[in-house]
Design a protein around this motif. Structure first.
Motif, short mmCIF file in Angstrom:
data_model
loop_
_atom_site.label_atom_id
_atom_site.label_comp_id
_atom_site.label_asym_id
_atom_site.label_seq_id
_atom_site.Cartn_x
_atom_site.Cartn_y
_atom_site.Cartn_z
N GLU A 1 7.68 4.18 4.41
CA GLU A 1 7.02 3.11 4.35
C GLU A 1 5.92 2.61 5.36
OE1 GLU A 1 11.07 1.26 4.39
OE2 GLU A 1 11.47 1.47 1.88
N ASP B 1 -1.96 -3.46 5.58
CA ASP B 1 -1.37 -2.56 5.01
C ASP B 1 -2.09 -2.32 3.74
OD1 ASP B 1 0.83 -2.48 7.02
OD2 ASP B 1 2.36 -4.05 5.77
N LYS C 1 -2.58 -3.93 -0.34
CA LYS C 1 -2.25 -4.19 -1.61
C LYS C 1 -1.86 -3.33 -2.61
CE LYS C 1 -4.46 -8.73 -2.01
NZ LYS C 1 -4.64 -9.51 -3.14
N PRO C 2 -1.16 -3.11 -3.22
CA PRO C 2 -0.38 -1.74 -4.74
C PRO C 2 -1.78 -2.01 -5.04
CG PRO C 2 1.59 -3.48 -3.26
CD PRO C 2 0.23 -3.98 -2.87
N ILE D 1 1.83 2.54 -10.05
CA ILE D 1 1.46 1.78 -8.92
C ILE D 1 1.99 2.62 -7.44
CG2 ILE D 1 1.65 -0.66 -7.70
CD1 ILE D 1 4.33 -0.62 -10.62
N GLU E 1 1.53 2.82 -3.90
CA GLU E 1 1.84 1.70 -3.31
C GLU E 1 1.56 1.65 -1.78
OE1 GLU E 1 3.69 -0.60 -4.07
OE2 GLU E 1 5.36 0.14 -5.31
N SER E 2 0.47 0.69 -1.08
CA SER E 2 0.14 0.45 0.39
C SER E 2 0.77 1.90 1.12
CB SER E 2 0.22 -1.02 1.11
OG SER E 2 2.01 -0.92 0.96
N SER E 3 1.89 2.34 1.03
CA SER E 3 1.85 3.21 1.97
C SER E 3 1.68 4.73 1.49
CB SER E 3 3.75 3.23 1.45
OG SER E 3 4.53 3.94 0.68
N SER F 1 2.78 5.80 -1.20
CA SER F 1 3.21 6.39 -2.23
C SER F 1 3.44 6.06 -4.23
CB SER F 1 5.42 6.41 -2.03
OG SER F 1 5.10 5.04 -1.93
N SER G 1 4.97 4.84 -7.11
CA SER G 1 5.58 4.18 -8.25
C SER G 1 5.67 4.53 -9.47
CB SER G 1 5.79 3.25 -7.65
OG SER G 1 6.47 2.78 -6.26
#
Length: 220
Positions: A32, A91, A93-94, A137, A139-141, A143, A145
């Motif tokens: 994260e 960060d 966006k997703p 999706i 994610e901004s990290s 990863s 989802s």
């Protein structure tokens, strides 16, 4: 021998100092971490390595630099809590890679994300086939989802949905409204029917399966 003892003492000192700094910066899982977190962590680690490796390097000056980085990170985190625009800038966006079972190649290109990346991350989540995925999706990290397709009792596929944030921190997410083919006027009218007249007082509002979830700012 004296240099050996100095290295040991410096190693112990910076180990404790880094633990304290990371504790004060807050708990975040490795997956994260934002770009800001990573930059600060890397710089703090490099400062510690240089100070341990070079006995002539001032411990005081190195400690001041590390503490300054910690203060910068905490201040940036506070700004990011108050500003959605700043969060998106830092960060990102997703990004929806698979939307209702369909792959969005344009979104993949914008994120420089290829099919090998997609298949690898799906396998890591024990997903055998892209055909089983309703939503994926990024994610901004970094990863992925994944929401798998649901089935009716008779075994036939059933369309699911994901939570679409329409308001975050009192600001309307116009891009998400376009995604569900709705307008700002529609959103305001629907919220008025529910008794919410001031959008600035809404900390979070989402829309899923035709229903709204609304959380008022600082409501107890």
């Amino acid at each position: 021998m004296e240099q050996f003892i100095t290295i040991i003492l410096r190693t112990i000192f910076f180990y404790v100092l880094i633990l304290i700094i990371f504790r004060l910066m807050g708990k975040r899982e490795i997956g994260e971490l934002s770009i800001l977190d990573l930059v600060v962590f890397i710089m703090i680690g490099e400062l510690a390595i240089v100070a341990i490796d070079n006995p002539k390097q001032s411990v005081t000056l190195t400690s001041v630099a590390m503490i300054l980085l910690m203060i910068i990170q905490i201040l940036m985190a506070k700004i990011s809590l108050k500003s959605k625009r700043f969060r998106d800038l830092i960060d990102g966006k997703p990004t929806i890679i698979i939307n209702r079972g369909k792959i969005d190649e344009d979104a993949m290109r914008k994120q420089r994300y290829n099919f090998d990346d997609l298949l690898t991350q799906l396998r890591e989540k024990d997903i055998r086939s892209i055909a089983d995925v309703e939503f994926a999706i990024l994610e901004s990290s970094g990863s992925l989802s994944v929401i798998e397709k649901m089935n009716n009792p008779n075994g036939e596929p059933k369309e699911g949905d994901i939570t679409i944030p329409l308001i975050i921190d009192g600001a309307v997410e116009e891009e998400n409204l376009q995604r569900i083919n709705k307008t700002n006027f529609w959103l305001r009218q629907e919220l008025k029917k529910l008794g919410y007249r001031d959008i600035r007082q809404i900390s979070f509002c989402s829309y899923e399966n035709g229903k709204f979830f609304v959380d008022i700012l600082d409501e107890e």
